[in-house]
Scaffold this motif. Structure first.
Motif, PDB file in Angstrom:
ATOM      1  N   GLU A   1      23.258 -30.129 -15.039  1.00 49.15           N
ATOM      2  CA  GLU A   1      24.178 -31.177 -14.593  1.00 49.15           C
ATOM      3  C   GLU A   1      24.303 -31.210 -13.072  1.00 49.15           C
ATOM      4  N   ALA A   2      24.284 -30.020 -12.448  1.00 45.60           N
ATOM      5  CA  ALA A   2      24.332 -29.967 -10.980  1.00 45.60           C
ATOM      6  C   ALA A   2      23.102 -30.647 -10.387  1.00 45.60           C
ATOM      7  N   GLU A   3      21.962 -30.410 -10.994  1.00 49.08           N
ATOM      8  CA  GLU A   3      20.735 -31.051 -10.509  1.00 49.08           C
ATOM      9  C   GLU A   3      20.805 -32.559 -10.690  1.00 49.08           C
TER      10      GLU A   3
ATOM     11  N   HIS B   1      20.682 -35.442  -7.802  1.00 57.91           N
ATOM     12  CA  HIS B   1      19.707 -36.526  -7.882  1.00 57.91           C
ATOM     13  C   HIS B   1      20.406 -37.875  -7.782  1.00 57.91           C
ATOM     14  N   ARG B   2      21.522 -38.041  -8.498  1.00 56.99           N
ATOM     15  CA  ARG B   2      22.270 -39.310  -8.442  1.00 56.99           C
ATOM     16  C   ARG B   2      22.817 -39.564  -7.041  1.00 56.99           C
ATOM     17  N   PHE B   3      23.267 -38.501  -6.382  1.00 58.39           N
ATOM     18  CA  PHE B   3      23.794 -38.624  -5.025  1.00 58.39           C
ATOM     19  C   PHE B   3      22.715 -39.143  -4.077  1.00 58.39           C
ATOM     20  N   PHE B   4      21.527 -38.557  -4.148  1.00 57.89           N
ATOM     21  CA  PHE B   4      20.432 -38.998  -3.290  1.00 57.89           C
ATOM     22  C   PHE B   4      19.961 -40.404  -3.668  1.00 57.89           C
ATOM     23  N   MET B   5      19.999 -40.717  -4.962  1.00 51.02           N
ATOM     24  CA  MET B   5      19.618 -42.061  -5.410  1.00 51.02           C
ATOM     25  C   MET B   5      20.559 -43.111  -4.804  1.00 51.02           C
ATOM     26  N   LYS B   6      21.834 -42.780  -4.760  1.00 51.89           N
ATOM     27  CA  LYS B   6      22.813 -43.734  -4.229  1.00 51.89           C
ATOM     28  C   LYS B   6      22.554 -44.000  -2.750  1.00 51.89           C
ATOM     29  N   ILE B   7      22.213 -42.949  -2.017  1.00 49.88           N
ATOM     30  CA  ILE B   7      21.891 -43.134  -0.594  1.00 49.88           C
ATOM     31  C   ILE B   7      20.670 -44.044  -0.456  1.00 49.88           C
ATOM     32  N   GLY B   8      19.643 -43.772  -1.268  1.00 50.99           N
ATOM     33  CA  GLY B   8      18.420 -44.577  -1.203  1.00 50.99           C
ATOM     34  C   GLY B   8      18.674 -46.043  -1.502  1.00 50.99           C
TER      35      GLY B   8
ATOM     36  N   PRO C   1      30.039 -37.000  -2.218  1.00 51.91           N
ATOM     37  CA  PRO C   1      29.422 -35.738  -2.631  1.00 51.91           C
ATOM     38  C   PRO C   1      30.309 -34.888  -3.542  1.00 51.91           C
ATOM     39  N   LYS C   2      31.508 -35.358  -3.865  1.00 56.41           N
ATOM     40  CA  LYS C   2      32.469 -34.514  -4.586  1.00 56.41           C
ATOM     41  C   LYS C   2      31.913 -34.036  -5.926  1.00 56.41           C
ATOM     42  N   ASN C   3      31.291 -34.929  -6.681  1.00 57.11           N
ATOM     43  CA  ASN C   3      30.788 -34.536  -7.997  1.00 57.11           C
ATOM     44  C   ASN C   3      29.717 -33.457  -7.884  1.00 57.11           C
ATOM     45  N   VAL C   4      28.879 -33.566  -6.861  1.00 54.70           N
ATOM     46  CA  VAL C   4      27.837 -32.557  -6.649  1.00 54.70           C
ATOM     47  C   VAL C   4      28.489 -31.203  -6.379  1.00 54.70           C
ATOM     48  N   LEU C   5      29.437 -31.172  -5.475  1.00 57.36           N
ATOM     49  CA  LEU C   5      30.094 -29.917  -5.117  1.00 57.36           C
ATOM     50  C   LEU C   5      30.879 -29.346  -6.299  1.00 57.36           C
ATOM     51  N   ASP C   6      31.488 -30.217  -7.070  1.00 58.48           N
ATOM     52  CA  ASP C   6      32.229 -29.751  -8.254  1.00 58.48           C
ATOM     53  C   ASP C   6      31.283 -29.112  -9.269  1.00 58.48           C
ATOM     54  N   GLN C   7      30.118 -29.725  -9.460  1.00 64.19           N
ATOM     55  CA  GLN C   7      29.150 -29.171 -10.415  1.00 64.19           C
ATOM     56  C   GLN C   7      28.604 -27.834  -9.921  1.00 64.19           C
ATOM     57  N   PHE C   8      28.365 -27.735  -8.623  1.00 61.26           N
ATOM     58  CA  PHE C   8      27.938 -26.452  -8.048  1.00 61.26           C
ATOM     59  C   PHE C   8      28.984 -25.373  -8.333  1.00 61.26           C
ATOM     60  N   GLU C   9      30.242 -25.726  -8.098  1.00 57.27           N
ATOM     61  CA  GLU C   9      31.316 -24.749  -8.267  1.00 57.27           C
ATOM     62  C   GLU C   9      31.454 -24.333  -9.728  1.00 57.27           C
ATOM     63  N   LEU C  10      31.284 -25.292 -10.640  1.00 60.32           N
ATOM     64  CA  LEU C  10      31.370 -24.990 -12.069  1.00 60.32           C
ATOM     65  C   LEU C  10      30.253 -24.026 -12.486  1.00 60.32           C
ATOM     66  N   ALA C  11      29.022 -24.294 -12.024  1.00 63.95           N
ATOM     67  CA  ALA C  11      27.895 -23.419 -12.350  1.00 63.95           C
ATOM     68  C   ALA C  11      28.102 -22.026 -11.760  1.00 63.95           C
TER      69      ALA C  11
ATOM     70  N   GLU D   1      15.896 -37.708   6.576  1.00 61.71           N
ATOM     71  CA  GLU D   1      14.459 -37.942   6.643  1.00 61.71           C
ATOM     72  C   GLU D   1      13.994 -38.405   5.266  1.00 61.71           C
ATOM     73  N   GLU D   2      13.186 -39.454   5.227  1.00 65.46           N
ATOM     74  CA  GLU D   2      12.656 -40.008   3.971  1.00 65.46           C
ATOM     75  C   GLU D   2      13.767 -40.247   2.942  1.00 65.46           C
ATOM     76  N   PRO D   3      14.760 -41.037   3.292  1.00 65.62           N
ATOM     77  CA  PRO D   3      15.938 -41.152   2.431  1.00 65.62           C
ATOM     78  C   PRO D   3      15.784 -42.101   1.248  1.00 65.62           C
ATOM     79  N   PHE D   4      14.664 -42.817   1.154  1.00 58.86           N
ATOM     80  CA  PHE D   4      14.557 -43.841   0.123  1.00 58.86           C
ATOM     81  C   PHE D   4      14.126 -43.272  -1.227  1.00 58.86           C
ATOM     82  N   ASN D   5      13.661 -42.033  -1.244  1.00 60.76           N
ATOM     83  CA  ASN D   5      13.233 -41.397  -2.486  1.00 60.76           C
ATOM     84  C   ASN D   5      14.071 -40.140  -2.694  1.00 60.76           C
ATOM     85  N   PRO D   6      14.787 -40.036  -3.801  1.00 61.28           N
ATOM     86  CA  PRO D   6      15.659 -38.864  -3.997  1.00 61.28           C
ATOM     87  C   PRO D   6      14.898 -37.552  -4.065  1.00 61.28           C
ATOM     88  N   HIS D   7      13.601 -37.610  -4.371  1.00 63.29           N
ATOM     89  CA  HIS D   7      12.814 -36.387  -4.445  1.00 63.29           C
ATOM     90  C   HIS D   7      12.328 -35.924  -3.072  1.00 63.29           C
TER      91      HIS D   7
END
Length: 906
Positions: free
Chosen positions: A521-523, A527-534, A561-571, A625-631
């Motif tokens: 879920e953290a991953e 991924h969703r966070f980077f997708m939104k930026i792109g 970024p809150k959801n990302v940080l929350d998932q990190f903290e949960l893991a 750098e290269e923000p259009f692709n989440p990978h």
């Protein structure tokens, strides 16, 4: 048990390029081997359906457009290829390329190809650990395998098959434990048919070559050495140990400057040209101080210089110190093998190794058993750069170390290296390790009093990288997948831990399952966070320079970024809970330490991520750098003034620091470099600055021409005019030529313009980013005559072309910093806010030093000579051009027409 080698088909392809989807096969050669000997072969030329052969491919393979014009297309020969192969295993050198290319081509014509694939590259890496590299060319020479010519498919396929047989026979004769270990790794892969069935049960302990390191010795008794003058004078001490030593006043003066700085203390910046003997000069001064009882660190940027010092220069002077000079090389801890991790993997390869990692692990294994030091840099059969995740599973780290509880503690390579470093008085490190130690408040290196930095021109850039903070999607994924592989792929560290948990411990099993889900879920959240930026940026027309952000990503890009940080903290919380549950469970100590180490890596990622998404810090530049692709997106934060960190953390306490390189000065003045490194505003320890003159006059061996007639580089017409000049001039040059560009796009346009002309003349044109790996291009260029190499970025420095390997150097534009680069833009804005002239105080000095680096590719020894062609007319039309012309003492001729250039290069 390994048995008689089965029948197989060796295959080799020649193609129009390296991309499976775009490029095509132009030759297929197949050789059937039975009982280890070739019995039948076929060889087909293939007409590509669309692409014409590039001149580079024609030169490399010897296959011309005329050769393939009358050949069948691949569809016409695919059935014959399939019939010849049948159901036999395929053997290829670097099989991932040939087998994938062939399989893709067969699938396009409706013929499946699912045969087992064996790689002769893997077997050669296992069997021949001491060869310098495992290219087919090298191996055929070293092993005396007959081959009629290189880079044609049939002789290469034949040589590949013979190499495979030789390597297999050598592996069969290896130590039985090693053969058994390889068989275990090969289980359930294509290799199992060759290696046989693995025995059941836990693998026995190997007879390792690693030995316990000596306990740290007491302090070396201080000994007063003679002054450096006694070494460097005519008939001095160095004449006794250095073959053909000649006294040189400049070298002696340089050594005296370093000696004075070491003994009086302070900061010293010295520039000395290539070939002046500066490395031997500072080495003697440092050695004298070291035997006097104070540790000296020598820090270099490149492995090559470090090897020169420890393998050549230090052995030359060591006899003069009667055993009192204790020199050693220390690398970062993660360069050393962890034996416990090795054994963990050997006993659970199906879960702790991915399918893609098996071949590389097999190649590594003979080294792991026979190494005396455990330094992965010794192993020619394994590339850390290509196997970062795999090596991270084997490398020693503080976070995963069991310390004295480890059964392999006595033979730990990292501990041995640390003990040797503590016992040394002259310690060699690279800049990256030194900077990591500085960033971690001196947690990595033993205490020292003095430092000498060679290749010091690299320190400002490396400091920005080391002191900065960086995150990317794959930084997270590469750690996470060692714990929990991607969906659908079995195994991983967490799975192996769960296998060893007693069945009745239901709570721990449930916690493992939930933690795997939490990491997933953290991953996904990342991924969703980077997708939104792109998606946000794709709606805007932005260039690289506009990817700077200042107020935080949530504010500037509406990505929370809150959801990302929350998932990190949960893991993280779940991982801590699991570790507490499993504390004391038998057989899990090592794996739990590895698990803890991985979670610590994810915690560092989360800390960096939080720092980067919040932004808003003075003195830092935040950019993407290269923000259009989440990978591919990377987020960076870099200090604008890394010299301030040196000023705060390093200069106040070090007794002495000497910085030296061949290119530090701007018009003979070292104050710009001193400013970049935070020395200019020191209240104490004001730096001593000195630039030494040339040892041998380069003006007599280097002639320079500047083209006035071209448009200014800032105009739209410049690109076409530049390429027109290159096309008219370069194909007729009979000696090796290198053309340096300041942008990849300009280089690619020049390559497109030059390629047909070079092809028509049958001459070799090589281009970085077009014609394969840089190392291969450099090697081919050095061997050729009349060739032309187009390059940018990494070819401006650090590459040597002595003698006839380079006779004409072409500089297309002055290498000014790119204004759209985020760090450049940040530094420029910072200087402008202080009221400085940015162009004069930043752009010109940076371009000046970069141009000096580029010109340094031409003259590497006192016997080198050549010509320099500058195609940027600003050198002669702008007032600031004289600054650059002073590099060659204003001794240039001006070209007013392309005919002037032709006469100059002829």
């Amino acid at each position: 048990m390994m048995e008689k080698i089965p029948a197989f088909v060796a295959v080799d392809l020649e193609t129009t390029g390296l991309e499976f989807e775009k490029d095509e096969i132009i030759e297929v050669a197949l050789v059937r081997f039975e009982n280890g000997a070739p019995v039948e072969n076929v060889d087909y030329l293939v007409r590509p359906s669309s692409a014409k052969l590039r001149p580079f491919i024609e030169s490399l393979t010897g296959i011309s457009n005329a050769d393939v014009a009358g050949a069948e297309e691949f569809a016409g020969i695919a059935g014959k290829v399939s019939a010849f192969i049948g159901d036999m295993p395929l053997v290829a050198h670097n099989a991932a390329f040939d087998s994938r290319f062939l399989k893709s081509a067969m699938e396009k014509v409706g013929i499946p190809l699912d045969n087992p694939v064996w790689d002769s590259l893997t077997l050669s890496r296992i069997a021949y650990q001491d060869v310098p590299n495992h290219r087919l060319d090298t191996l055929t020479q070293v092993l005396n395998i007959e081959r009629s010519r290189a880079h044609r498919a049939l002789p290469d396929a034949d040589a590949c098959g013979k190499l495979f047989v030789m390597a297999y026979e050598k592996i069969c004769a290896l130590d039985p434990w090693l053969v058994g270990a390889l068989t275990r790794i090969a289980a359930h892969t294509d290799w199992e048919k060759l290696f046989g069935t693995a025995p059941e049960g836990e693998l026995a302990e190997p007879a390792l070559a690693l030995r316990a390191g000596d306990a740290p010795a007491g302090a070396v008794v201080a000994s007063k050495a003679p002054r450096v003058d006694a070494f460097f004078k005519e008939g001095g001490l160095l004449s006794k140990t250095v073959e053909n030593f000649k006294a040189r006043p400049n070298q002696q003066e340089f050594a005296s400057c370093v000696e004075r700085n070491l003994y009086k203390g302070g900061i010293c910046v010295l520039e000395a040209p290539t070939g002046s003997g500066k490395s031997l000069a500072y080495l003697v001064a440092a050695a004298n101080k070291a035997v006097a009882g104070e540790r000296v660190v020598l820090s270099t940027a490149t492995h090559a210089l470090q090897e020169q010092l420890i393998g050549h220069d230090i052995p030359q002077i060591a006899p003069l110190y009667d055993g009192k000079l204790k020199a050693c090389v220390l690398k970062g801890r993660d360069n050393y093998l962890c034996v416990r991790k090795l054994m963990e993997i050997l006993n659970a390869p199906s879960t702790l190794l991915s399918a893609e990692e098996r071949d590389s692990f097999m190649a590594l294994l003979p080294w792991a058993v026979t190494t005396g030091k455990g330094d992965i840099g010794e192993c020619n059969s394994f590339s850390c750069a290509r196997n970062r995740v795999l090596w991270s599973k084997l490398a020693s780290t503080a976070a995963s170390c069991l310390g004295e509880k480890c059964k392999y503690h006595a033979v730990c390579p990292a501990l041995r290296a640390k003990r040797e470093a503590v016992a040394s008085n002259l310690l060699l490190v690279n800049h990256s390790l030194f900077l990591a130690d500085l960033a971690l408040d001196f947690a990595l290196l033993p205490a020292y009093e003095h430092v000498v930095f060679d290749e010091a021109h690299r320190l400002p850039e490396l400091s920005n990288q080391s002191f900065g903070r960086h995150v990317s999607f794959f930084r997270f994924r590469n750690v996470a997948k060692t714990l929990v592989p991607p969906k659908g792929v079995p195994g991983g560290l967490l799975a192996e831990i769960e296998k060893r948990i007693p069945a009745e411990n239901n709570a721990a099993h449930a916690e493992c399952t939930q933690l795997a889900a939490d990491i997933g879920e953290a991953e996904k959240a990342l991924h969703r966070f980077f997708m939104k930026i792109g998606k946000k940026l794709s709606k805007q027309k932005v260039g690289k320079g506009e990817l700077i952000y200042r107020n935080g990503i949530a504010a500037d890009f509406e990505a929370d970024p809150k959801n990302v940080l929350d998932q990190f903290e949960l893991a993280k919380s779940r991982a801590n809970s699991l570790a507490e549950m499993l504390a004391g469970v038998a057989g899990l100590d090592g794996l739990l330490r590895d698990f803890s180490g991985r979670m610590e890596e994810l915690s560092r990622f989360a800390s960096d991520f939080e720092f980067l998404v919040k932004a808003g810090r003075d003195g830092w530049v935040f950019y993407m750098e290269e923000p259009f692709n989440p990978h591919t997106i990377k987020i960076h934060a870099v200090p604008l003034r890394s010299g301030d960190i040196w000023k705060e953390k390093f200069y106040p306490w070090v007794k002495s620091a000497t910085f030296t390189s061949a290119t530090l000065a701007v018009q003979g003045d070292l104050s710009y470099y001193a400013g970049r490194m935070g020395m200019s505003e020191l209240e104490t320890k004001r730096p001593f600055l000195k630039a030494f003159g040339e040892v041998f006059a380069s003006d007599e061996r280097r002639t320079v021409q500047v083209a006035r007639y071209l448009p200014k580089p800032s105009t739209p017409e410049f690109g076409d005019a530049l390429n027109e000049t290159l096309v008219q001039v370069l194909p007729d040059v009979e000696e090796n030529t290198m053309v340096l560009f300041t942008s990849i796009s300009a280089m690619m346009k020049a390559q497109a313009a030059l390629a047909p002309v070079f092809a028509a003349k049958g001459k070799l044109l090589l281009c970085q980013h077009v014609d394969g790996a840089l190392d291969g291009l450099i090697a081919m260029f050095r061997k050729s005559r009349g060739a032309c190499l187009l390059g940018c970025q990494s070819l401006w420095e650090g590459v040597d072309f002595p003698g006839d390997a380079l006779k004409l150097l072409v500089v297309t534009k002055l290498p000014f910093p790119n204004p759209s680069d985020p760090l450049v833009a940040g530094i420029s804005a910072d200087l402008k806010a202080k009221g400085e002239n940015v162009f004069k105080s930043y752009y010109i000095p940076e371009a000046y030093m970069e141009l000096r680096q580029g010109l340094g590719r031409l003259l590497r020894t006192e016997n080198d000579s050549g010509k320099v062609l500058i195609l940027d007319n600003r050198v002669v039309t702008e007032a600031y051009g004289k600054t650059f012309a002073r590099i060659w003492n204003m001794k240039h001729v001006t070209a007013n027409t392309v005919d002037d250039v032709k006469r100059f290069v002829s």
